[in-house]
Design a protein around this motif. Sequence first.
Motif, PDB file in Angstrom:
ATOM      1  N   GLY A   2       0.808  -0.994  -0.004  1.00 54.63           N
ATOM      2  CA  GLY A   2       0.026   0.041  -0.110  1.00 54.63           C
ATOM      3  C   GLY A   2       0.749   1.298   0.021  1.00 54.63           C
ATOM      4  O   GLY A   2       1.671   1.493  -0.521  1.00 54.63           O
ATOM      5  N   ALA A   3       0.443   2.252   0.710  1.00 49.00           N
ATOM      6  CA  ALA A   3       1.205   3.455   0.932  1.00 49.00           C
ATOM      7  C   ALA A   3       1.734   3.729   2.205  1.00 49.00           C
ATOM      8  O   ALA A   3       2.383   4.822   2.406  1.00 49.00           O
ATOM      9  N   ASN A   4       2.035   2.720   3.116  1.00 48.20           N
ATOM     10  CA  ASN A   4       2.645   3.004   4.533  1.00 48.20           C
ATOM     11  C   ASN A   4       4.071   2.883   4.403  1.00 48.20           C
ATOM     12  O   ASN A   4       4.454   1.650   5.029  1.00 48.20           O
ATOM     13  N   THR A   5       4.648   3.628   4.084  1.00 54.53           N
ATOM     14  CA  THR A   5       6.056   3.616   4.323  1.00 54.53           C
ATOM     15  C   THR A   5       6.712   3.776   5.830  1.00 54.53           C
ATOM     16  O   THR A   5       7.603   3.312   6.036  1.00 54.53           O
ATOM     17  N   PHE A   6       5.621   4.384   6.535  1.00 57.82           N
ATOM     18  CA  PHE A   6       6.257   4.529   8.140  1.00 57.82           C
ATOM     19  C   PHE A   6       6.369   3.172   8.735  1.00 57.82           C
ATOM     20  O   PHE A   6       7.499   3.080   9.286  1.00 57.82           O
ATOM     21  N   MET A   7       5.383   2.403   8.660  1.00 57.82           N
ATOM     22  CA  MET A   7       5.367   1.359   9.512  1.00 57.82           C
ATOM     23  C   MET A   7       6.428   0.230   9.262  1.00 57.82           C
ATOM     24  O   MET A   7       7.055  -0.335   9.675  1.00 57.82           O
ATOM     25  N   LEU A   8       6.580   0.320   7.843  1.00 55.28           N
ATOM     26  CA  LEU A   8       7.622  -0.296   7.111  1.00 55.28           C
ATOM     27  C   LEU A   8       9.083  -0.099   7.678  1.00 55.28           C
ATOM     28  O   LEU A   8      10.082  -0.849   7.943  1.00 55.28           O
ATOM     29  N   ASP A  30      10.331   1.045  -0.733  1.00 54.06           N
ATOM     30  CA  ASP A  30      10.228   1.843  -1.978  1.00 54.06           C
ATOM     31  C   ASP A  30       9.245   1.361  -2.945  1.00 54.06           C
ATOM     32  O   ASP A  30       8.734   2.330  -3.958  1.00 54.06           O
ATOM     33  N   ARG A  31       8.657   0.373  -2.778  1.00 57.71           N
ATOM     34  CA  ARG A  31       7.185  -0.025  -3.610  1.00 57.71           C
ATOM     35  C   ARG A  31       6.111   1.224  -3.167  1.00 57.71           C
ATOM     36  O   ARG A  31       5.326   1.597  -3.925  1.00 57.71           O
ATOM     37  N   ALA A  32       6.043   1.150  -1.913  1.00 58.33           N
ATOM     38  CA  ALA A  32       4.874   1.982  -1.135  1.00 58.33           C
ATOM     39  C   ALA A  32       5.132   3.591  -1.578  1.00 58.33           C
ATOM     40  O   ALA A  32       4.277   4.046  -1.885  1.00 58.33           O
ATOM     41  N   THR A  33       6.404   3.866  -1.953  1.00 55.48           N
ATOM     42  CA  THR A  33       6.780   5.138  -2.031  1.00 55.48           C
ATOM     43  C   THR A  33       6.389   5.471  -3.612  1.00 55.48           C
ATOM     44  O   THR A  33       5.800   6.254  -4.120  1.00 55.48           O
ATOM     45  N   ALA A  34       6.432   4.389  -4.400  1.00 51.31           N
ATOM     46  CA  ALA A  34       6.273   4.289  -5.760  1.00 51.31           C
ATOM     47  C   ALA A  34       4.823   4.430  -6.179  1.00 51.31           C
ATOM     48  O   ALA A  34       4.381   5.063  -7.087  1.00 51.31           O
ATOM     49  N   SER A  35       4.105   3.975  -5.253  1.00 56.18           N
ATOM     50  CA  SER A  35       2.796   3.724  -5.459  1.00 56.18           C
ATOM     51  C   SER A  35       2.205   5.126  -5.150  1.00 56.18           C
ATOM     52  O   SER A  35       1.091   5.626  -5.813  1.00 56.18           O
ATOM     53  N   LEU A  36       2.672   5.793  -4.043  1.00 56.54           N
ATOM     54  CA  LEU A  36       2.316   6.900  -3.885  1.00 56.54           C
ATOM     55  C   LEU A  36       2.655   8.094  -4.916  1.00 56.54           C
ATOM     56  O   LEU A  36       1.442   8.957  -5.178  1.00 56.54           O
ATOM     57  N   GLN A  37       3.650   7.998  -5.326  1.00 51.81           N
ATOM     58  CA  GLN A  37       3.964   8.818  -6.650  1.00 51.81           C
ATOM     59  C   GLN A  37       3.352   8.693  -7.894  1.00 51.81           C
ATOM     60  O   GLN A  37       3.577   9.604  -8.851  1.00 51.81           O
ATOM     61  N   GLY A  38       2.613   7.523  -7.793  1.00 58.15           N
ATOM     62  CA  GLY A  38       1.824   7.355  -9.313  1.00 58.15           C
ATOM     63  C   GLY A  38       0.380   7.290  -9.283  1.00 58.15           C
ATOM     64  O   GLY A  38      -0.219   7.007  -9.875  1.00 58.15           O
ATOM     65  N   ALA A  39      -0.073   8.022  -7.775  1.00 57.24           N
ATOM     66  CA  ALA A  39      -1.487   7.910  -7.544  1.00 57.24           C
ATOM     67  C   ALA A  39      -2.198   9.077  -7.993  1.00 57.24           C
ATOM     68  O   ALA A  39      -3.290   9.048  -7.999  1.00 57.24           O
ATOM     69  N   ALA A  40      -1.465  10.111  -8.267  1.00 62.25           N
ATOM     70  CA  ALA A  40      -2.073  11.577  -8.795  1.00 62.25           C
ATOM     71  C   ALA A  40      -1.019  12.160  -9.673  1.00 62.25           C
ATOM     72  O   ALA A  40       0.171  11.861  -9.747  1.00 62.25           O
ATOM     73  N   THR A  41      -1.715  13.060 -10.305  1.00 64.94           N
ATOM     74  CA  THR A  41      -0.963  14.249 -11.107  1.00 64.94           C
ATOM     75  C   THR A  41      -1.121  15.588 -10.154  1.00 64.94           C
ATOM     76  O   THR A  41      -2.401  15.661  -9.578  1.00 64.94           O
ATOM     77  N   ILE A  42      -0.435  16.671 -10.539  1.00 60.04           N
ATOM     78  CA  ILE A  42      -0.745  18.084 -10.178  1.00 60.04           C
ATOM     79  C   ILE A  42      -0.308  18.837 -11.088  1.00 60.04           C
ATOM     80  O   ILE A  42       0.659  18.746 -11.892  1.00 60.04           O
ATOM     81  N   GLU A  43      -1.460  19.774 -11.597  1.00 62.94           N
ATOM     82  CA  GLU A  43      -0.808  20.808 -12.471  1.00 62.94           C
ATOM     83  C   GLU A  43      -1.076  22.147 -11.858  1.00 62.94           C
ATOM     84  O   GLU A  43      -1.802  22.404 -10.579  1.00 62.94           O
TER      85      GLU A  43
END
Length: 333
Positions: A2-8, A30-43
């Motif tokens: 998922g997105a939980n980098t903290f507990m890992l 690293d997988r959780a970070t990549a998941s977060l960074q691919g979850a949205a775009t910002i303009e």
Amino acid sequence: TGANTFMLTVLKGEYGAALGRTAELQAGIDRATASLQGAATIELQTGTVAVTGDTLDVDVTVTNLTGHKLPTGYPEGRRMWIELVAADVLGIPFFVSGDYDDSTATLTEDPQLRIYETHHGAHGDGPGFHLVLNNRIYSDTRIPPRGFVPDLDTEPLGRTYELLPDSTLAHWDEASFRIPVPTNVQGPVQVRATLRYQTASRDYIEFLRDENVSGPDPHDRNYPAAPSRGQKMHDLWTQYGKSTPVDMVTADTVVPVRVPPEAPDGLIAVNDHAAIHLGWSPLPLGVNEIRVLRTSWGDYPQLGSNGSGVAAPLEIPDYDDALAAGWPVSYTH
């Protein structure tokens, strides 16, 4: 993961070496970070120029690319927000919305803060973190996914998302900011918008510390002298960075700065085909007139309406009022 980098991060630090799993746990981070960074775009969109002493309009659009609300899961301190920073040519910030203090784990709740989270609680008691007791949603500003059809239990609460023709909600959010531009700012202005995510907020961890006082974990190495479970969680949170926010996506731009001329005495406006000509005496060197094109007649009602003429001359006592009303300035020679 998922997105939980903290507990890992906690598991890696506490048990990774002993279990021979340090590399695997880091891979999960690293997988959780990549998941977060691919979850949205910002303009990011801004005005074409930053006028000193005025405000710069900035629009930030966050689009949800996941198949669930963003962020997702039971709230438990999870939150996502826009950090908007405007800085001068040297990179020194003069405006920040969504400022987060890593040392205290405190998110500044400024008037323009754009945050995405949900608050649950027990009916009659208000929002709270008691999972078993909670039976009501008090707010839910998270961004819906594409194709989301809301009902009474799942519709956003506390923020409105556009209803599309197919009866689904928009899977993006448009946030508007107004940045005061200092009179002495050195341009160009640098504007950066960052979408940030945090797994466990300070409020949630302190709730666990204060409420879970049932005693130590029997499996702790120094049992029975170990702290209570709530205090143990707080200690681990503090030791491993206080659930450091993760930067998901970033957008930035550069805006040129314009310094308006000082308002002279006796400034007058003369009507000319829905344009206002501002002239002063003596004229600035090399300038014959200053023309201000109206963007909205409603901003300055004493000038009349689109269909009516304006008596000339008409005094405008404060040139800054014209800028504040949204009149872009151009010079003619």
